[in-house]
Design an enzyme around this catalytic site. Structure first.
Site, PDB file in Angstrom:
ATOM      1  N   GLY A 142      57.642  45.118  99.153  1.00 59.37           N
ATOM      2  CA  GLY A 142      57.224  46.299  98.991  1.00 59.37           C
ATOM      3  C   GLY A 142      55.517  46.194  98.370  1.00 59.37           C
ATOM      4  O   GLY A 142      55.130  44.779  98.297  1.00 59.37           O
ATOM      5  N   SER A 143      55.269  46.823  97.542  1.00 62.71           N
ATOM      6  CA  SER A 143      54.356  46.861  97.232  1.00 62.71           C
ATOM      7  C   SER A 143      54.581  45.859  95.580  1.00 62.71           C
ATOM      8  O   SER A 143      55.384  46.794  95.183  1.00 62.71           O
ATOM      9  CB  SER A 143      53.264  48.270  96.644  1.00 62.71           C
ATOM     10  OG  SER A 143      54.459  49.188  95.434  1.00 62.71           O
ATOM     11  N   ARG A 144      52.959  45.151  95.345  1.00 59.30           N
ATOM     12  CA  ARG A 144      53.125  44.620  93.629  1.00 59.30           C
ATOM     13  C   ARG A 144      53.118  45.919  93.145  1.00 59.30           C
ATOM     14  O   ARG A 144      54.521  46.175  91.781  1.00 59.30           O
ATOM     15  CB  ARG A 144      52.017  44.360  94.027  1.00 59.30           C
ATOM     16  CG  ARG A 144      50.922  43.584  92.285  1.00 59.30           C
ATOM     17  CD  ARG A 144      50.055  42.705  92.898  1.00 59.30           C
ATOM     18  NE  ARG A 144      49.643  42.328  91.758  1.00 59.30           N
ATOM     19  CZ  ARG A 144      49.246  40.797  91.533  1.00 59.30           C
ATOM     20  NH1 ARG A 144      48.243  40.779  92.534  1.00 59.30           N
ATOM     21  NH2 ARG A 144      48.739  40.104  90.617  1.00 59.30           N
ATOM     22  N   GLY A 155      55.856  48.921  93.046  1.00 62.69           N
ATOM     23  CA  GLY A 155      57.111  49.019  92.445  1.00 62.69           C
ATOM     24  C   GLY A 155      57.758  47.894  92.714  1.00 62.69           C
ATOM     25  O   GLY A 155      59.015  47.914  91.601  1.00 62.69           O
ATOM     26  N   GLY A 156      57.315  46.789  93.152  1.00 60.91           N
ATOM     27  CA  GLY A 156      58.347  45.438  92.722  1.00 60.91           C
ATOM     28  C   GLY A 156      57.937  45.411  90.479  1.00 60.91           C
ATOM     29  O   GLY A 156      58.757  45.085  90.450  1.00 60.91           O
ATOM     30  N   CYS A 188      53.820  41.430 106.218  1.00 60.13           N
ATOM     31  CA  CYS A 188      53.668  40.943 105.025  1.00 60.13           C
ATOM     32  C   CYS A 188      52.898  39.381 105.104  1.00 60.13           C
ATOM     33  O   CYS A 188      51.692  38.995 103.949  1.00 60.13           O
ATOM     34  CB  CYS A 188      54.614  39.855 104.700  1.00 60.13           C
ATOM     35  SG  CYS A 188      56.458  41.233 103.967  1.00 60.13           S
ATOM     36  N   GLU A 217      45.427  42.490  98.193  1.00 57.28           N
ATOM     37  CA  GLU A 217      45.819  42.539  99.567  1.00 57.28           C
ATOM     38  C   GLU A 217      45.818  44.388  99.842  1.00 57.28           C
ATOM     39  O   GLU A 217      45.533  45.010  98.932  1.00 57.28           O
ATOM     40  CB  GLU A 217      47.342  42.539  99.525  1.00 57.28           C
ATOM     41  CG  GLU A 217      48.048  43.080 100.874  1.00 57.28           C
ATOM     42  CD  GLU A 217      49.526  42.825 101.522  1.00 57.28           C
ATOM     43  OE1 GLU A 217      49.899  42.134 100.003  1.00 57.28           O
ATOM     44  OE2 GLU A 217      50.354  42.943 102.057  1.00 57.28           O
ATOM     45  N   LYS A 219      69.229  51.388  98.415  1.00 55.62           N
ATOM     46  CA  LYS A 219      68.353  52.492  98.736  1.00 55.62           C
ATOM     47  C   LYS A 219      67.483  52.566 100.126  1.00 55.62           C
ATOM     48  O   LYS A 219      66.835  51.733  99.599  1.00 55.62           O
ATOM     49  CB  LYS A 219      67.474  51.896  96.963  1.00 55.62           C
ATOM     50  CG  LYS A 219      66.384  53.314  96.809  1.00 55.62           C
ATOM     51  CD  LYS A 219      65.293  53.855  96.974  1.00 55.62           C
ATOM     52  CE  LYS A 219      64.447  54.788  96.755  1.00 55.62           C
ATOM     53  NZ  LYS A 219      62.779  55.306  97.742  1.00 55.62           N
ATOM     54  N   GLU A 238      59.485  41.445  97.043  1.00 51.09           N
ATOM     55  CA  GLU A 238      58.484  40.296  97.785  1.00 51.09           C
ATOM     56  C   GLU A 238      57.227  41.535  97.802  1.00 51.09           C
ATOM     57  O   GLU A 238      57.867  42.389  98.475  1.00 51.09           O
ATOM     58  CB  GLU A 238      59.181  39.952  99.139  1.00 51.09           C
ATOM     59  CG  GLU A 238      58.283  38.962  99.544  1.00 51.09           C
ATOM     60  CD  GLU A 238      57.922  39.455 101.369  1.00 51.09           C
ATOM     61  OE1 GLU A 238      58.870  40.319 102.255  1.00 51.09           O
ATOM     62  OE2 GLU A 238      57.290  39.736 101.578  1.00 51.09           O
TER      63      GLU A 238
END
Lengths: 525, 525
Positions: free
Chosen positions: A240-242, A244-245, A301, A392, A183, A264
């Site tokens: 990516g972001s928390r 999104g993950g 990161c 973060e 993607k 991650e």
């Protein structure tokens, strides 16, 4: 190769329908061409091709899959400066940084080629039959790892090459034998398409089934959701972001057949400054800290978002140097207007927080979406009282937490969420204070660094770029380094099969000359 | 040791409050004593002790943790016949079966002791520093595996020793260095308490922290839910039903910190009978099939619940022999009235199913909760038309699916969910038909068996007792055999630490004499 704004489904292009624009973050201006938005039909077509390609690709002998990985590296190299220029325009990252990242991307592909050839990832294991064992004979049992199936990869914005279309997730999934459906990240669609075309060229050059790779650019959450929900996808790699993950983790967990998601996500990468080091070289460490904090506009990161130190006069030199270095630190271009907006919002929330004191800001930028670094200060009690202070802020923002004693340091560390890294800055005189913290840090982080800075992640056998939640969604793994291949493998046992029906890796003749575990002990191939 | 009906929280007993009864399934009568129902307070107390014990237990040198595993085996042996008699009364399983299972349980503990001593599970990996590398030096990087943290174990009803309190999940978690909190199965609480006391005695004898092991008997879903939700628990091992396993998976996924659940759940273990084998020895295979189907009242995870064969006259001998063998097969005691009720319900639903024909039933039992075997027959089209026909009926019930040709066999296999095992019965003349199915079977199952029966799971290095969902919730692992230790480990990287602060496993001096991967290649210790 040209950028035409297409969706790449196996060997076919599609570029009709809705489109989106690539934006130059430095100017806010769209970069030609318009990019096709992939949708549910494209997901289904790409996943069907990937499933078709699975058996052939996963059963390739190691030498052939290694060659394919090298061919991908060669095709990326052959893109030449067009790739760097497009990535600069789309990401706002400087040339040297992107050239370095390209080297890392190519090196990563070559590392996995070497890993595939060497063959230890197969974990070939043989327990020979014991026909005379009492009370029951033991059958012949042989085990090998195979690829889990087609893998969905979600690239990150902050590494448009090394963590994107042909980044570590794709390289390790290919190495394991998994077809990949990427993607594409909408922050760098032109860069993504160039790399996707390079991979496609390698697929064709090596005579592999077209479904080994597809590329689906797009901006919608629905696209990613459809990809993770497709029943032919068997694992997911994400950086990516928390938010999104976690969304992908939930979609994967709610499938009829749940699948693993290697996301991650979020880490503030604590740095612990011990008193001996602070006293001996506080000023140098303070300056170096700001160098790590502001590197790449803080968009790593492993950016050091938290420093922990004992309060007292020996900390003054560190603080003074950090303040001074940040105060003259130029603003830096961020990756997208959205990321810059989030950074400003996060820094603003800290600046307005009643428990937090501002120590210094960097220089104000003149262009669009430029990050102005920020350093704050608080105490252990205040930090632990509000979990939001431990979240973060992506970019060059950090908090210095002053502890009264080492017990408070330990309490703070125990209160932290999982981390990618934990850094200890110490002198010989500090070792008695350091030692008891190491087991705590090992529980909290995937990597413990001594007297260095967390930014900079080596791609090698011993690297762990992972860690307990929310650093990742699966602390048993890494997304960087040779071990990343394990994420996309599962063991299969073959009991009593004749040599003619056994896979080559576990045939008695050992045609691949693998090191194999026989009755529990590794034997050389 | 006496059974007093207590909850074992570290070194302390608690047995006040609500109680439940152990039931003899052959009589329906309660077996003394009454057993305390563990609750949320007990979960919290046990998990707190487990967290306290973690650092010491996970950091033990291999020899000491191996000794502890052996001490558990010795303490279980020392329980003597009292353990077997209690297990017989609580489970309805015969003496020989339980003595064999005790041997397997002890053997499993000793296997893991050997695995721990040997040390390959640590995966010690060193990438030496390259201070002169250009453009950037490489730091010294070292990686080892450490235990994930305290583990919750849910024992199964069908193996009151080998998959229960000191079964494979507990043994492999201990081997990894994880304290264990067992949720005791209410079908065999006396057996469970005896084994729990044996483990506690081993903890004391080896001088380990009491929190290394706790035992929480109980009947409620709330108990298990509270255990999986406790933030100190970092992984879960479970063997049981699909519904139970999925409930734990969901609780674990919805925690603030999601954790892995290794649930072994549901499998119908397809057996594919090829025409050459059917023609050459159909009668013998039919008789042997019923032997595997009815073994232990069909209460094995690997029970053959599906047979696939080509229709035609060469199948008659197999069918006739299977029908004849089942018709004289005695009813057998099942584990609990509830399991027997589910079995009757499942068989009744198949008997009433319009797409399914009854081939044979076993003998009717005279006692309580006795399983009467059942064999049904259908076609590929009908089987695939109703997913319910592919769901496990726990007990000695199986369906023979007749295919028109090998293409239909492949279609049926593709339509199956994930399986623990897939069995192929073939002669040399069948090999050309077998070969193309092997990759399909490898995608669908954790273990492929040739010319054997899936019941009977060897505890060894090459075993995989796992498989794609719903056989398990995590196809990357096994719950039986040496590889099961990997479920409870995570990698940690140490960058630039001095020898004095490094864990022993990755010190330059290699005090544990481990085989280690140095710059990508294994070097002997």
């Amino acid at each position: 190769m040209d950028i035409i704004g297409a969706i790449l489904i196996g060997a076919a292009d599609r570029n009709d329908g809705a489109t989106f624009d690539a934006i130059n973050p430095a100017t806010g201006v769209a970069l030609a061409p318009a990019f096709a938005e992939a949708g549910a039909d494209d997901v289904a077509a790409a996943c069907a091709l990937a499933a078709d390609a699975f058996t052939v690709f996963s059963d390739l002998e190691p030498e052939k899959r290694a060659r394919f990985l090298e061919a991908v590296a060669e095709q990326i190299t052959a893109l030449g400066d067009a790739l760097i220029e497009r990535a600069m325009a789309e990401s706002g990252l400087p040339r040297a940084r992107l050239e370095g990242e390209r080297g890392r991307t190519i090196g990563q592909l070559k590392l996995f080629a070497a890993v595939v050839r060497q063959g230890d990832w197969i974990d070939a294991t043989i327990d020979p039959a014991q026909p005379d064992r009492a009370p029951l004979p033991r059958p012949d049992l042989r085990r090998r790892n195979i690829a889990v199936g087609p893998v969905a990869v979600f690239g990150a914005s902050n590494f448009p090459l090394a963590f994107s279309v042909a980044g570590g997730d794709t390289a390790s999934a290919f190495a394991a034998g998994c077809p990949v459906v990427v993607k594409g990240h909408p922050a760098h669609p032109g860069t993504g398409e160039l790399v996707a075309r390079a991979i496609r060229a390698a697929v064709a050059a090596e005579g592999l089934p077209e479904g080994v790779f597809s590329y689906l650019p797009g901006t919608t959450n629905d696209l990613g959701g459809a990809l993770v929900a497709d029943p032919r996808i068997k694992a997911v790699g994400f950086t990516g972001s928390r938010g999104g993950g976690l969304a992908l983790v939930r979609i994967a967990a709610n499938r009829d057949e749940p699948i693993p998601v290697y996301a991650e996500m979020s880490s503030i990468n604590p740095v612990i400054l011990f008193p001996g080091a602070a006293a001996a070289r506080g000023a140098a460490l303070g300056t170096a800290f700001i160098g790590s904090l502001t590197m790449g506009a803080g968009q790593f990161c492993t950016n050091p978002g938290l420093v922990i130190a004992l309060e007292g006069p020996e900390l003054d030199a560190f603080i003074d140097a950090a303040k001074a270095a940040l105060a003259v630190s130029p603003a830096q271009q961020m990756l997208t207007p959205g990321i810059h907006g989030s950074f400003k919002h996060g820094v603003g929330a800290l600046a307005a927080h009643p428990s937090v004191e501002l120590l210094a800001r960097g220089l104000v930028g003149e262009g669009q979406s430029q990050a102005q670094g920020a350093l704050f200060c608080t105490t252990v009690d205040k930090f632990l009282a509000d979990p939001a202070l431990g979240h973060e802020v992506f970019g060059s923002s950090s908090i210095l937490v002053q502890a009264r004693d080492m017990a408070e340091v330990a309490t703070l560390l125990e209160g932290l969420e999982g981390q990618l890294t934990a850094t200890i800055l110490f002198d010989d005189s500090d070792e008695a204070l350091v030692a008891p913290l190491i087991p705590i840090l090992a529980r909290k982080a995937g990597r413990i660094l001594a007297n260095g800075w967390p930014t900079g992640v080596e791609v090698s056998h011993a690297m762990v770029h992972g860690g307990p939640f929310p650093a990742t969604s699966d602390s048993r793994t890494t997304s960087v380094g040779a071990l990343a291949i394990d994420r996309f493998l599962r063991p299969v046992c073959y009991q009593g099969l004749p040599e003619s029906l056994l896979p080559a890796a576990i045939q008695s003749g050992n045609p691949w000359q693998l090191a194999r575990r026989v009755d529990g002990t590794i034997e050389r191939g």
